[in-house]
Design a protein around this motif. Structure first.
Motif, mmCIF file in Angstrom:
data_model
loop_
_atom_site.group_PDB
_atom_site.id
_atom_site.type_symbol
_atom_site.label_atom_id
_atom_site.label_comp_id
_atom_site.label_asym_id
_atom_site.label_seq_id
_atom_site.Cartn_x
_atom_site.Cartn_y
_atom_site.Cartn_z
ATOM 1 N N ALA A 109 0.838 -1.208 0.000
ATOM 2 C CA ALA A 109 0.000 0.000 0.000
ATOM 3 C C ALA A 109 0.871 1.257 0.000
ATOM 4 O O ALA A 109 0.630 2.186 -0.779
ATOM 5 N N GLN A 110 1.885 1.286 0.859
ATOM 6 C CA GLN A 110 2.762 2.459 0.906
ATOM 7 C C GLN A 110 3.583 2.569 -0.382
ATOM 8 O O GLN A 110 3.797 3.672 -0.889
ATOM 9 N N ALA A 111 4.016 1.440 -0.913
ATOM 10 C CA ALA A 111 4.780 1.461 -2.162
ATOM 11 C C ALA A 111 3.925 2.029 -3.296
ATOM 12 O O ALA A 111 4.381 2.887 -4.051
ATOM 13 N N ARG A 112 2.672 1.560 -3.407
ATOM 14 C CA ARG A 112 1.770 2.078 -4.438
ATOM 15 C C ARG A 112 1.587 3.587 -4.301
ATOM 16 O O ARG A 112 1.630 4.315 -5.284
ATOM 17 N N GLU A 113 1.341 4.030 -3.073
ATOM 18 C CA GLU A 113 1.129 5.465 -2.833
ATOM 19 C C GLU A 113 2.354 6.272 -3.277
ATOM 20 O O GLU A 113 2.222 7.300 -3.941
ATOM 21 N N ALA A 114 3.536 5.797 -2.917
ATOM 22 C CA ALA A 114 4.751 6.522 -3.253
ATOM 23 C C ALA A 114 4.995 6.536 -4.764
ATOM 24 O O ALA A 114 5.274 7.586 -5.345
ATOM 25 N N PHE A 115 4.891 5.376 -5.402
ATOM 26 C CA PHE A 115 5.119 5.311 -6.844
ATOM 27 C C PHE A 115 4.059 6.096 -7.609
ATOM 28 O O PHE A 115 4.367 6.763 -8.603
ATOM 29 N N ALA A 116 2.812 6.038 -7.143
ATOM 30 C CA ALA A 116 1.745 6.816 -7.785
ATOM 31 C C ALA A 116 2.023 8.311 -7.657
ATOM 32 O O ALA A 116 1.732 9.080 -8.580
ATOM 33 N N SER A 117 2.599 8.721 -6.537
ATOM 34 C CA SER A 117 2.947 10.135 -6.358
ATOM 35 C C SER A 117 3.943 10.593 -7.412
ATOM 36 O O SER A 117 3.857 11.706 -7.917
ATOM 37 N N VAL A 118 4.888 9.728 -7.745
ATOM 38 C CA VAL A 118 5.855 10.083 -8.793
ATOM 39 C C VAL A 118 5.139 10.222 -10.133
ATOM 40 O O VAL A 118 5.316 11.223 -10.841
ATOM 41 N N VAL A 119 4.325 9.231 -10.473
ATOM 42 C CA VAL A 119 3.654 9.219 -11.778
ATOM 43 C C VAL A 119 2.698 10.398 -11.922
ATOM 44 O O VAL A 119 2.674 11.072 -12.957
ATOM 45 N N VAL A 120 1.918 10.669 -10.884
ATOM 46 C CA VAL A 120 0.900 11.722 -10.959
ATOM 47 C C VAL A 120 1.507 13.117 -10.820
ATOM 48 O O VAL A 120 1.171 14.030 -11.578
ATOM 49 N N ARG A 121 2.403 13.296 -9.865
ATOM 50 C CA ARG A 121 2.956 14.636 -9.598
ATOM 51 C C ARG A 121 4.103 15.020 -10.523
ATOM 52 O O ARG A 121 4.355 16.195 -10.738
ATOM 53 N N PHE A 122 4.801 14.023 -11.041
ATOM 54 C CA PHE A 122 5.989 14.293 -11.862
ATOM 55 C C PHE A 122 5.958 13.441 -13.134
ATOM 56 O O PHE A 122 6.876 12.668 -13.376
ATOM 57 N N PRO A 123 4.919 13.567 -13.940
ATOM 58 C CA PRO A 123 4.767 12.664 -15.091
ATOM 59 C C PRO A 123 5.884 12.765 -16.122
ATOM 60 O O PRO A 123 6.125 11.801 -16.853
ATOM 61 N N THR A 124 6.580 13.878 -16.193
ATOM 62 C CA THR A 124 7.659 14.021 -17.177
ATOM 63 C C THR A 124 9.043 13.752 -16.580
ATOM 64 O O THR A 124 10.041 13.825 -17.289
ATOM 65 N N HIS A 125 9.083 13.446 -15.303
ATOM 66 C CA HIS A 125 10.369 13.172 -14.643
ATOM 67 C C HIS A 125 10.925 11.844 -15.154
ATOM 68 O O HIS A 125 10.184 10.919 -15.467
ATOM 69 N N ALA A 126 12.234 11.743 -15.200
ATOM 70 C CA ALA A 126 12.890 10.523 -15.677
ATOM 71 C C ALA A 126 12.501 9.299 -14.844
ATOM 72 O O ALA A 126 12.511 8.179 -15.352
ATOM 73 N N LEU A 127 12.132 9.491 -13.594
ATOM 74 C CA LEU A 127 11.765 8.364 -12.731
ATOM 75 C C LEU A 127 10.311 7.918 -12.898
ATOM 76 O O LEU A 127 9.920 6.873 -12.382
ATOM 77 N N ALA A 128 9.500 8.695 -13.608
ATOM 78 C CA ALA A 128 8.073 8.366 -13.746
ATOM 79 C C ALA A 128 7.872 7.020 -14.440
ATOM 80 O O ALA A 128 7.007 6.232 -14.042
#
Length: 189
Positions: free
Chosen positions: A152-171
């Motif tokens: 659950a925490q992993a999903r929340e964290a990874f989703a934060s990257v995808v949603v908040r930083f969609p153009t970031h290299a880590l997305a």
């Protein structure tokens, strides 16, 4: 009048040195030499010069401390770097204070002190501390959660990257983790 000036000069000469002083040309050269060595990738030389600059108690000692911590981190001297980052992080008027807060968490991560690092990252993220490091912080929180089998925490964290930083290299990497984790409510792989 002359006696008063002599007395004043004696008092000044006897006074203990100020903890911060106006830099002289030689002092500034030591600091500049350390920063140049750091930027050139000569980290061991940078550590020597920046320690000297820090020992001079310059008015802009935050420069010496921050770059010294950076050079120590580059030489993987994590325990030596942390106190300098923490000192600079507490300086409200330092241009490096915010960066130093992030670097405390980064240094703990590099030192494999994952729990402490994640705690620092979460505090920075919760406080909405400015900086470009937020995407990396979310990735590291997610990575640590995966290692602890906290889907659950992993999903929340990874989703934060995808949603908040969609153009970031880590997305893209975060999206891959989300796909591996499966839909919300699924057990960790």
């Amino acid at each position: 009048m002359c006696l008063a000036l002599v007395s004043f000069a004696v008092v000044l000469a006897a006074a203990p040195p100020s903890p911060t002083k106006q830099p002289g040309t030689a002092d500034v050269r030591v600091l500049a030499s350390g920063i140049r060595a750091f930027r050139a990738g000569a980290f061991v030389q940078a550590v020597k010069q920046l320690r000297r600059a820090h020992d001079l108690h310059l008015r802009n000692d935050d420069y010496a401390q921050f770059y010294l911590a950076e050079a120590l981190l580059a030489t993987r001297s994590f325990d030596d770097a942390l106190p300098y980052y923490r000192k600079v992080a507490r300086l409200r008027d330092s241009r490096f204070a915010t960066a130093a807060r992030w670097r405390v968490a980064d240094t703990l991560w590099e030192a494999k002190r994952t729990a402490l690092s994640v705690s620092e990252y979460k505090a920075l993220l919760k406080a909405k501390t400015p900086g470009l490091q937020a995407a990396l912080a979310w990735m590291r929180v997610g990575t640590a959660a995966l290692a602890n089998k906290d889907a659950a925490q992993a999903r929340e964290a990874f989703a934060s990257v995808v949603v908040r930083f969609p153009t970031h290299a880590l997305a893209k990497e975060a999206q891959g983790h989300l796909q591996t984790l499966g839909p919300l409510g699924a057990a960790a792989p």
